[in-house]
Design a protein around this motif. Structure first.
Motif, PDB file in Angstrom:
ATOM      1  N   ASN A  43      11.691   6.561   8.939  1.00  0.00           N
ATOM      2  CA  ASN A  43      10.404   6.490   9.630  1.00  0.00           C
ATOM      3  C   ASN A  43       9.456   5.547   8.881  1.00  0.00           C
ATOM      4  O   ASN A  43       8.391   5.960   8.425  1.00  0.00           O
ATOM      5  CB  ASN A  43       9.744   7.869   9.726  1.00  0.00           C
ATOM      6  CG  ASN A  43      10.324   8.727  10.823  1.00  0.00           C
ATOM      7  OD1 ASN A  43      10.994   9.699  10.559  1.00  0.00           O
ATOM      8  ND2 ASN A  43      10.064   8.361  12.063  1.00  0.00           N
ATOM      9  N   PRO A  44       9.815   4.285   8.752  1.00  0.00           N
ATOM     10  CA  PRO A  44       8.965   3.374   7.972  1.00  0.00           C
ATOM     11  C   PRO A  44       7.675   3.049   8.719  1.00  0.00           C
ATOM     12  O   PRO A  44       7.619   3.168   9.950  1.00  0.00           O
ATOM     13  CB  PRO A  44       9.854   2.134   7.815  1.00  0.00           C
ATOM     14  CG  PRO A  44      10.741   2.166   9.033  1.00  0.00           C
ATOM     15  CD  PRO A  44      10.999   3.621   9.309  1.00  0.00           C
ATOM     16  N   PRO A  45       6.621   2.624   7.975  1.00  0.00           N
ATOM     17  CA  PRO A  45       6.638   2.508   6.509  1.00  0.00           C
ATOM     18  C   PRO A  45       5.958   3.717   5.872  1.00  0.00           C
ATOM     19  O   PRO A  45       5.179   4.423   6.510  1.00  0.00           O
ATOM     20  CB  PRO A  45       5.788   1.262   6.285  1.00  0.00           C
ATOM     21  CG  PRO A  45       4.747   1.350   7.379  1.00  0.00           C
ATOM     22  CD  PRO A  45       5.438   1.960   8.576  1.00  0.00           C
ATOM     23  N   ASN A  46       6.246   3.961   4.581  1.00  0.00           N
ATOM     24  CA  ASN A  46       5.476   4.949   3.842  1.00  0.00           C
ATOM     25  C   ASN A  46       4.055   4.443   3.656  1.00  0.00           C
ATOM     26  O   ASN A  46       3.815   3.237   3.513  1.00  0.00           O
ATOM     27  CB  ASN A  46       6.102   5.214   2.472  1.00  0.00           C
ATOM     28  CG  ASN A  46       7.327   6.113   2.556  1.00  0.00           C
ATOM     29  OD1 ASN A  46       7.401   6.991   3.413  1.00  0.00           O
ATOM     30  ND2 ASN A  46       8.284   5.907   1.664  1.00  0.00           N
ATOM     31  N   ARG A  47       3.114   5.378   3.659  1.00  0.00           N
ATOM     32  CA  ARG A  47       1.693   5.023   3.498  1.00  0.00           C
ATOM     33  C   ARG A  47       1.302   4.889   2.039  1.00  0.00           C
ATOM     34  O   ARG A  47       0.377   4.147   1.699  1.00  0.00           O
ATOM     35  CB  ARG A  47       0.840   6.092   4.192  1.00  0.00           C
ATOM     36  CG  ARG A  47      -0.650   5.859   4.175  1.00  0.00           C
ATOM     37  CD  ARG A  47      -1.388   6.807   5.132  1.00  0.00           C
ATOM     38  NE  ARG A  47      -1.090   8.201   4.873  1.00  0.00           N
ATOM     39  CZ  ARG A  47      -1.731   8.946   3.966  1.00  0.00           C
ATOM     40  NH1 ARG A  47      -2.682   8.412   3.210  1.00  0.00           N
ATOM     41  NH2 ARG A  47      -1.419  10.222   3.803  1.00  0.00           N
ATOM     42  N   THR A  48       2.004   5.618   1.158  1.00  0.00           N
ATOM     43  CA  THR A  48       1.691   5.603  -0.267  1.00  0.00           C
ATOM     44  C   THR A  48       2.999   5.477  -1.049  1.00  0.00           C
ATOM     45  O   THR A  48       4.092   5.540  -0.483  1.00  0.00           O
ATOM     46  CB  THR A  48       0.959   6.883  -0.705  1.00  0.00           C
ATOM     47  OG1 THR A  48       1.772   8.016  -0.396  1.00  0.00           O
ATOM     48  CG2 THR A  48      -0.376   7.013   0.023  1.00  0.00           C
ATOM     49  N   SER A  49       2.886   5.338  -2.361  1.00  0.00           N
ATOM     50  CA  SER A  49       4.070   5.181  -3.200  1.00  0.00           C
ATOM     51  C   SER A  49       4.850   6.492  -3.266  1.00  0.00           C
ATOM     52  O   SER A  49       4.332   7.576  -2.975  1.00  0.00           O
ATOM     53  CB  SER A  49       3.674   4.747  -4.613  1.00  0.00           C
ATOM     54  OG  SER A  49       3.323   5.873  -5.409  1.00  0.00           O
ATOM     55  N   CYS A  50       6.117   6.398  -3.673  1.00  0.00           N
ATOM     56  CA  CYS A  50       6.964   7.576  -3.818  1.00  0.00           C
ATOM     57  C   CYS A  50       6.896   8.160  -5.224  1.00  0.00           C
ATOM     58  O   CYS A  50       7.633   9.106  -5.524  1.00  0.00           O
ATOM     59  CB  CYS A  50       8.411   7.224  -3.473  1.00  0.00           C
ATOM     60  SG  CYS A  50       8.715   6.967  -1.702  1.00  0.00           S
ATOM     61  N   ASP A  51       6.040   7.653  -6.086  1.00  0.00           N
ATOM     62  CA  ASP A  51       5.914   8.164  -7.439  1.00  0.00           C
ATOM     63  C   ASP A  51       5.257   9.544  -7.413  1.00  0.00           C
ATOM     64  O   ASP A  51       4.138   9.699  -6.909  1.00  0.00           O
ATOM     65  CB  ASP A  51       5.091   7.205  -8.292  1.00  0.00           C
ATOM     66  CG  ASP A  51       5.006   7.639  -9.742  1.00  0.00           C
ATOM     67  OD1 ASP A  51       4.126   8.471 -10.051  1.00  0.00           O
ATOM     68  OD2 ASP A  51       5.808   7.155 -10.545  1.00  0.00           O
ATOM     69  N   ASP A  52       5.938  10.544  -7.957  1.00  0.00           N
ATOM     70  CA  ASP A  52       5.429  11.918  -7.908  1.00  0.00           C
ATOM     71  C   ASP A  52       4.076  12.059  -8.584  1.00  0.00           C
ATOM     72  O   ASP A  52       3.189  12.780  -8.103  1.00  0.00           O
ATOM     73  CB  ASP A  52       6.423  12.876  -8.576  1.00  0.00           C
ATOM     74  CG  ASP A  52       7.609  13.222  -7.690  1.00  0.00           C
ATOM     75  OD1 ASP A  52       7.567  12.905  -6.487  1.00  0.00           O
ATOM     76  OD2 ASP A  52       8.575  13.824  -8.204  1.00  0.00           O
ATOM     77  N   MET A  53       3.884  11.402  -9.721  1.00  0.00           N
ATOM     78  CA  MET A  53       2.640  11.568 -10.454  1.00  0.00           C
ATOM     79  C   MET A  53       1.477  10.889  -9.741  1.00  0.00           C
ATOM     80  O   MET A  53       0.332  11.357  -9.823  1.00  0.00           O
ATOM     81  CB  MET A  53       2.787  11.049 -11.877  1.00  0.00           C
ATOM     82  CG  MET A  53       3.759  11.866 -12.718  1.00  0.00           C
ATOM     83  SD  MET A  53       3.378  13.658 -12.738  1.00  0.00           S
ATOM     84  CE  MET A  53       1.843  13.638 -13.668  1.00  0.00           C
ATOM     85  N   ASP A  54       1.747   9.800  -9.024  1.00  0.00           N
ATOM     86  CA  ASP A  54       0.693   9.207  -8.188  1.00  0.00           C
ATOM     87  C   ASP A  54       0.232  10.212  -7.145  1.00  0.00           C
ATOM     88  O   ASP A  54      -0.966  10.339  -6.858  1.00  0.00           O
ATOM     89  CB  ASP A  54       1.208   7.939  -7.493  1.00  0.00           C
ATOM     90  CG  ASP A  54       1.272   6.739  -8.424  1.00  0.00           C
ATOM     91  OD1 ASP A  54       0.716   6.815  -9.539  1.00  0.00           O
ATOM     92  OD2 ASP A  54       1.882   5.725  -8.033  1.00  0.00           O
ATOM     93  N   ALA A  55       1.188  10.941  -6.554  1.00  0.00           N
ATOM     94  CA  ALA A  55       0.835  11.952  -5.554  1.00  0.00           C
ATOM     95  C   ALA A  55       0.012  13.073  -6.184  1.00  0.00           C
ATOM     96  O   ALA A  55      -0.969  13.549  -5.590  1.00  0.00           O
ATOM     97  CB  ALA A  55       2.106  12.518  -4.924  1.00  0.00           C
ATOM     98  N   VAL A  56       0.371  13.504  -7.385  1.00  0.00           N
ATOM     99  CA  VAL A  56      -0.391  14.541  -8.075  1.00  0.00           C
ATOM    100  C   VAL A  56      -1.834  14.102  -8.268  1.00  0.00           C
ATOM    101  O   VAL A  56      -2.781  14.868  -8.023  1.00  0.00           O
ATOM    102  CB  VAL A  56       0.269  14.883  -9.431  1.00  0.00           C
ATOM    103  CG1 VAL A  56      -0.672  15.692 -10.314  1.00  0.00           C
ATOM    104  CG2 VAL A  56       1.574  15.638  -9.208  1.00  0.00           C
ATOM    105  N   ARG A  57      -2.034  12.865  -8.691  1.00  0.00           N
ATOM    106  CA  ARG A  57      -3.402  12.368  -8.916  1.00  0.00           C
ATOM    107  C   ARG A  57      -4.188  12.322  -7.612  1.00  0.00           C
ATOM    108  O   ARG A  57      -5.358  12.709  -7.568  1.00  0.00           O
ATOM    109  CB  ARG A  57      -3.329  10.985  -9.551  1.00  0.00           C
ATOM    110  CG  ARG A  57      -2.680  10.973 -10.936  1.00  0.00           C
ATOM    111  CD  ARG A  57      -2.546   9.566 -11.507  1.00  0.00           C
ATOM    112  NE  ARG A  57      -1.718   9.582 -12.697  1.00  0.00           N
ATOM    113  CZ  ARG A  57      -0.496   9.049 -12.788  1.00  0.00           C
ATOM    114  NH1 ARG A  57       0.033   8.420 -11.733  1.00  0.00           N
ATOM    115  NH2 ARG A  57       0.192   9.118 -13.917  1.00  0.00           N
TER     116      ARG A  57
END
Length: 540
Positions: free
Chosen positions: A166-180
């Motif tokens: 289901n492209p594209p992702n809206r944000t990065s796949c980095d877990d810590m970026d999501a935490v922030r």
């Protein structure tokens, strides 16, 4: 009924209670009466949700959970389906594979209109649509909830899969970026609610970073929001082809950052084997998708072995990739596994032990759920040796054989938010052990967490207890709740189950009908028990 120092339902609410700047239009709350405050015998009262995800829409690449928890532009902006689902849901592969109403058809359709009609979502069996709009959370608070653990969540593997299908992702796949992002969004929601209730510190939604703050908030009759973390690669501690990709210094920097963000509890591993510990497996279609995510992010599949006699199993791994995923990922060939039950040979690594001891040094609570049995056993060994109370099992992902050890160190457990009958059965089976240790009870709804929420109670209308009758009285006895309405849709727990977080009080009323006042009393003691575990953790 347990009322603490609550006011009667007919009393006028305090002056701060009604918003001074309401969003128009917005979801209704459908609760009358003032929130209960104060203590009873020096102890706070209130329901506790030990595990939920308010901002999953900001995790997983930002395109898996559709709809926002709030928006400064109003509900019409917040409660929309994902653009990748529109116009008819045919491309919503994760929804289509996991929603039982769609029969496993990967190209099924659904009504993608949210506000104001909500014909298809939110629903108890829809995993990819927002269930925690802030006004629904407000209703849960008005219905008696006083503590909510908001686990900041993501999963790089699911993010990667969705970015392909289901492209594209809206944000990065980095877990810590999501935490922030999710930590920031939680603070923004606190300010947003404050603005509606007269200014800084006056709203009902209060982010807390220590047990004394939480206790003070609960005494005031507000909702204490605790930040936790549940990601698969904390601090970037993934593994590649079984080799760790982080260091002790990286772990220290990560733990220090989480403390600075206000995080008070954390999972060391979740869904994937990482550099810190092995995981307890998922089963069925969900397990197959998660196993694919492990392969895409680590280069290895789960590697279970058949459990030996006397070993605690980590669930049974089975299934084959759905053909649509096999086409999208042609090099991902799921291995053949031995017959179950399966045990994960990976336990708590040396880096995992270092991270666990780092959490103890920083007075953080350790989530045992999702650890493999081997990892959980070792984690409890360390906690016992340290006489450290900060141990949590928040949504029934730790084997029950470890529960006595968890309670013995001073830890606390909340049960997954199952349907009424199963929840009552599990409560009854846990009574002897909890009475032995003198602890209350709670739930971990895991909402927005891809686990599903309670379905309507089967046979409620003809059962001896009958269905939930609206309006009903809150668990503290001080408020009255009617059916919840948002836009053109009105929800009834007897028909819809728990479609969104605003129906948690309705589900608790159903629990009361089936489990009786003793169950309600145990649930109302949950907030105090959670705080006692946190206080013992902070005092270590």
């Amino acid at each position: 009924m347990l009322t603490g120092t609550s006011t009667a339902a007919t009393a006028a609410p305090p002056t701060w209670f009604e918003p001074t700047k309401p969003q128009t239009p917005d979801s209704e709350v459908n609760v009358t009466g003032a929130p209960f405050t104060g203590t009873r015998g020096g102890e706070v009262r209130g329901l506790v949700d030990g595990h939920t995800h308010m901002f999953s829409d900001e995790g997983f690449g930002g395109n898996v959970v559709c709809g926002k928890t709030f928006s400064v532009h109003g509900i019409a902006d917040a409660l929309q389906d994902c653009n990748t689902h529109k116009p008819n849901g045919n491309a919503a592969l994760i929804e289509n594979l996991t929603n039982p109403r769609l029969g496993g058809n990967p190209f099924a359709s659904h009504d993608t209109v949210g506000w104001p009609t909500f014909r298809f979502w939110p629903a108890y069996d829809s995993f990819t649509h927002q269930q925690m709009y802030y006004k629904w959370v407000e209703r849960a608070w008005r219905g008696g909830q006083r503590i909510m653990v908001n686990d900041l969540v993501s999963n790089s593997g699911l993010c990667t899969i969705n970015g392909v299908v289901n492209p594209p992702n809206r944000t990065s796949c980095d877990d810590m970026d999501a935490v922030r992002r999710e930590a920031q969004k939680t603070r923004e929601l606190e300010a947003f609610v404050d603005q509606q209730y007269g200014g800084k510190g006056k709203g009902w939604f209060r982010v807390v970073t220590n047990p004394q703050e939480a206790r003070d908030v609960v005494k005031q009759g507000k909702l204490a929001v605790v930040l936790g973390v549940e990601v698969s690669e904390p601090f970037g501690c993934k593994q590649t082809l079984t080799f760790p990709r982080c260091s002790r210094s990286q772990i220290d920097r990560g733990l220090d950052e989480l403390k600075a963000l206000g995080v008070s509890s954390m999972f060391l591993c979740h869904k994937f084997d990482n550099a810190l510990c092995g995981v307890r497996y998922d089963e069925g279609t969900t397990g197959t998708i998660v196993n694919l995510g492990q392969f895409l992010t680590t280069g290895t599949w789960w590697n279970p072995r058949r459990c030996q006699p006397g070993e605690v199993p980590d669930h049974t791994v089975s299934g084959a990739l759905p053909k649509e995923l096999a086409i999208a990922f042609p090099l991902a060939i799921l291995p053949a596994y031995p017959d179950g039950p399966h045990c994960n040979p990976r336990g708590l690594s040396s880096l995992g032990e270092y991270a666990l001891r780092g959490m103890i040094e920083r007075n953080m609570m350790v989530e045992i759920d999702h650890m493999s049995a081997k990892a959980a056993d070792r984690a409890l060994d360390i906690l016992e040796a340290e006489q450290y109370a900060g141990a949590l099992s928040s949504h029934s992902w730790m084997d029950d054989s470890y529960m006595d050890r968890l309670y013995a160190v001073g830890g606390f457990a909340t049960q997954y938010g199952h349907g009424t009958t199963q929840f009552v059965d599990d409560w009854q089976s846990s009574n002897a052990l909890r009475n032995k240790h003198g602890v209350g009870y709670g739930y971990g709804m895991d909402m927005n967490g891809f686990g599903g929420t309670p379905a309507p109670r089967t046979g409620a209308a003809t059962s001896p207890q009958g269905p939930v009758v609206y309006p009903f009285t809150s668990v503290d006895g001080g408020s009255t709740l009617d059916r919840q309405k948002t836009g053109e849709r009105t929800w009834d727990v007897n028909v819809d189950g728990v479609a969104h977080y605003g129906q948690v009080p309705d589900w608790v009323e159903d629990l009361r009908l089936v489990g009786g006042q003793a169950l309600v009393d145990d649930l109302m003691a949950g907030a105090e028990s959670y705080l006692q575990t946190w206080e013992a953790t902070a005092a270590h």
